[in-house]
Write a protein that holds these residues in place. Structure first.
Motif, PDB file in Angstrom:
ATOM      1  N   VAL A  68      33.476  32.737  34.935  1.00 32.28           N
ATOM      2  CA  VAL A  68      34.083  32.909  36.260  1.00 32.28           C
ATOM      3  C   VAL A  68      33.415  31.932  37.217  1.00 32.28           C
ATOM      4  O   VAL A  68      32.195  31.783  37.201  1.00 32.28           O
ATOM      5  CB  VAL A  68      33.883  34.352  36.780  1.00 32.28           C
ATOM      6  N   ALA A  69      34.244  31.288  38.037  1.00 32.82           N
ATOM      7  CA  ALA A  69      33.698  30.351  39.015  1.00 32.82           C
ATOM      8  C   ALA A  69      34.575  30.331  40.262  1.00 32.82           C
ATOM      9  O   ALA A  69      35.770  30.607  40.189  1.00 32.82           O
ATOM     10  CB  ALA A  69      33.625  28.953  38.418  1.00 32.82           C
ATOM     11  N   ALA A  70      33.967  30.021  41.390  1.00 36.05           N
ATOM     12  CA  ALA A  70      34.684  29.914  42.661  1.00 36.05           C
ATOM     13  C   ALA A  70      35.192  28.486  42.834  1.00 36.05           C
ATOM     14  O   ALA A  70      34.455  27.524  42.611  1.00 36.05           O
ATOM     15  CB  ALA A  70      33.769  30.289  43.811  1.00 36.05           C
ATOM     16  N   CYS A  72      38.110  26.218  45.479  1.00 33.94           N
ATOM     17  CA  CYS A  72      39.014  26.286  46.624  1.00 33.94           C
ATOM     18  C   CYS A  72      40.013  25.142  46.630  1.00 33.94           C
ATOM     19  O   CYS A  72      40.815  25.034  47.537  1.00 33.94           O
ATOM     20  CB  CYS A  72      38.235  26.321  47.932  1.00 33.94           C
ATOM     21  N   ARG A  80      40.770  31.567  45.070  1.00 36.37           N
ATOM     22  CA  ARG A  80      39.343  31.531  45.396  1.00 36.37           C
ATOM     23  C   ARG A  80      38.472  31.491  44.149  1.00 36.37           C
ATOM     24  O   ARG A  80      37.326  31.101  44.207  1.00 36.37           O
ATOM     25  CB  ARG A  80      38.941  32.757  46.234  1.00 36.37           C
ATOM     26  N   GLN A  81      39.000  31.960  43.030  1.00 34.29           N
ATOM     27  CA  GLN A  81      38.224  31.981  41.791  1.00 34.29           C
ATOM     28  C   GLN A  81      39.115  31.614  40.612  1.00 34.29           C
ATOM     29  O   GLN A  81      40.329  31.792  40.656  1.00 34.29           O
ATOM     30  CB  GLN A  81      37.644  33.366  41.515  1.00 34.29           C
ATOM     31  N   ILE A  83      39.051  32.219  36.276  1.00 35.03           N
ATOM     32  CA  ILE A  83      38.424  32.926  35.158  1.00 35.03           C
ATOM     33  C   ILE A  83      38.937  32.301  33.876  1.00 35.03           C
ATOM     34  O   ILE A  83      40.144  32.161  33.690  1.00 35.03           O
ATOM     35  CB  ILE A  83      38.770  34.426  35.169  1.00 35.03           C
TER      36      ILE A  83
END
Length: 91
Positions: A68-70, A72, A80-81, A83
């Protein structure tokens, strides 16, 4: 929190949900080629493994990995993320 299958990963659906203040999980597959290509190009190799399971059931061995990472900068309303789910199955 809303979820839907890949059929509902359309910009219009995402924009509608954001206008309503909803949070949602959008499944990205090859039926949305532009967004799919953006997600595939993310630096997944640099993101640490968040979770891993190893199971055996019905004479099959299965491994699941989650990262999982943010982000934009993806072209999807309110993203926003991201997966990544990777599954291996051997039977």
């Amino acid at each position: 929190m809303l979820t839907g299958d890949a059929l509902h990963t359309q910009h219009e659906h995402g924009a509608y949900l954001r206008r309503r203040g909803a949070h949602y999980l959008a499944i990205v597959k090859k039926n949305h080629p532009g967004l799919y290509a953006q997600v595939r190009k993310l630096s997944w190799a640099d993101i640490p493994l968040g979770h891993r399971t190893r199971d055996t059931a019905h004479h099959r061995h299965e491994i699941r990995r989650l990262k999982v990472a943010a982000f934009c900068h993806l072209d999807y309303p309110g993203v926003r993320q991201a997966i990544q789910v990777v599954r291996w199955r051997r039977g």
